[in-house]
Design a protein around this motif. Structure first.
Motif, PDB file in Angstrom:
ATOM      1  N   LEU A 138      54.281  35.870  47.734  1.00 34.10           N
ATOM      2  CA  LEU A 138      53.352  36.704  46.990  1.00 34.10           C
ATOM      3  C   LEU A 138      53.824  36.783  45.546  1.00 34.10           C
ATOM      4  CD1 LEU A 138      53.128  39.735  49.467  1.00 34.10           C
ATOM      5  CD2 LEU A 138      51.602  37.759  49.359  1.00 34.10           C
ATOM      6  N   ALA A 139      52.910  36.563  44.619  1.00 37.82           N
ATOM      7  CA  ALA A 139      53.198  36.780  43.201  1.00 37.82           C
ATOM      8  C   ALA A 139      52.248  37.865  42.739  1.00 37.82           C
ATOM      9  CB  ALA A 139      52.992  35.498  42.400  1.00 37.82           C
ATOM     10  N   VAL A 140      52.775  38.870  42.059  1.00 38.86           N
ATOM     11  CA  VAL A 140      51.994  40.040  41.676  1.00 38.86           C
ATOM     12  C   VAL A 140      51.858  40.085  40.159  1.00 38.86           C
ATOM     13  CG1 VAL A 140      51.817  42.541  41.882  1.00 38.86           C
ATOM     14  CG2 VAL A 140      52.892  41.229  43.714  1.00 38.86           C
ATOM     15  N   PHE A 141      50.648  40.428  39.710  1.00 43.57           N
ATOM     16  CA  PHE A 141      50.341  40.477  38.283  1.00 43.57           C
ATOM     17  C   PHE A 141      49.635  41.782  37.940  1.00 43.57           C
ATOM     18  CE2 PHE A 141      50.368  36.117  39.641  1.00 43.57           C
ATOM     19  CZ  PHE A 141      51.001  35.429  38.622  1.00 43.57           C
ATOM     20  N   SER A 142      49.882  42.295  36.746  1.00 40.57           N
ATOM     21  CA  SER A 142      49.111  43.402  36.200  1.00 40.57           C
ATOM     22  C   SER A 142      48.092  42.788  35.237  1.00 40.57           C
ATOM     23  CB  SER A 142      50.038  44.384  35.476  1.00 40.57           C
ATOM     24  OG  SER A 142      50.652  43.746  34.376  1.00 40.57           O
TER      25      SER A 142
ATOM     26  N   TYR B 145      52.430  27.056  35.735  1.00 38.92           N
ATOM     27  CA  TYR B 145      53.823  27.495  35.840  1.00 38.92           C
ATOM     28  C   TYR B 145      54.385  27.967  34.497  1.00 38.92           C
ATOM     29  CZ  TYR B 145      58.793  27.588  36.748  1.00 38.92           C
ATOM     30  OH  TYR B 145      60.099  27.988  36.831  1.00 38.92           O
ATOM     31  N   ALA B 146      54.170  27.204  33.443  1.00 37.00           N
ATOM     32  CA  ALA B 146      54.693  27.578  32.120  1.00 37.00           C
ATOM     33  C   ALA B 146      54.065  28.874  31.637  1.00 37.00           C
ATOM     34  CB  ALA B 146      54.463  26.451  31.119  1.00 37.00           C
ATOM     35  N   ALA B 147      52.779  29.049  31.895  1.00 36.38           N
ATOM     36  CA  ALA B 147      52.092  30.269  31.458  1.00 36.38           C
ATOM     37  C   ALA B 147      52.613  31.486  32.209  1.00 36.38           C
ATOM     38  CB  ALA B 147      50.584  30.118  31.651  1.00 36.38           C
TER      39      ALA B 147
END
Length: 82
Positions: free
Chosen positions: A49-53, A62-64
């Motif tokens: 899981l990757a979480v973002f606000s 990936y770079a971003a």
């Protein structure tokens, strides 16, 4: 050997307020940010899981992601033996 199916990834828009605490009092995006996006990546053996606000959909390059201010963190789960 057995061939594994390719990993799948799905991006979900969500709203988990910063006041919501996990079992050990942690938050998904820190004490000042709501979690607004969750990227779920799964294969036969694990789940990530990757979480973002942030209001806008995250750029998943990936770079971003590595330079993003909206990237909160990751969680990984591995299936135990069969």
């Amino acid at each position: 050997g057995e061939s594994q199916p390719p990993a799948t990834a799905t991006l979900y828009r969500t709203l988990v307020p910063q006041r919501v605490r996990l079992i050990r009092k942690n938050t998904l995006c820190g004490a000042k940010e709501d979690a607004r996006w969750i990227l779920v990546v799964r294969s036969a053996e694990d789940l990530g899981l990757a979480v973002f606000s942030g209001e806008s959909e995250p750029d998943l390059d990936y770079a971003a992601v590595s330079q993003s201010h909206s990237f909160c963190g990751t969680f990984f789960y591995v299936r135990q033996g069969k």
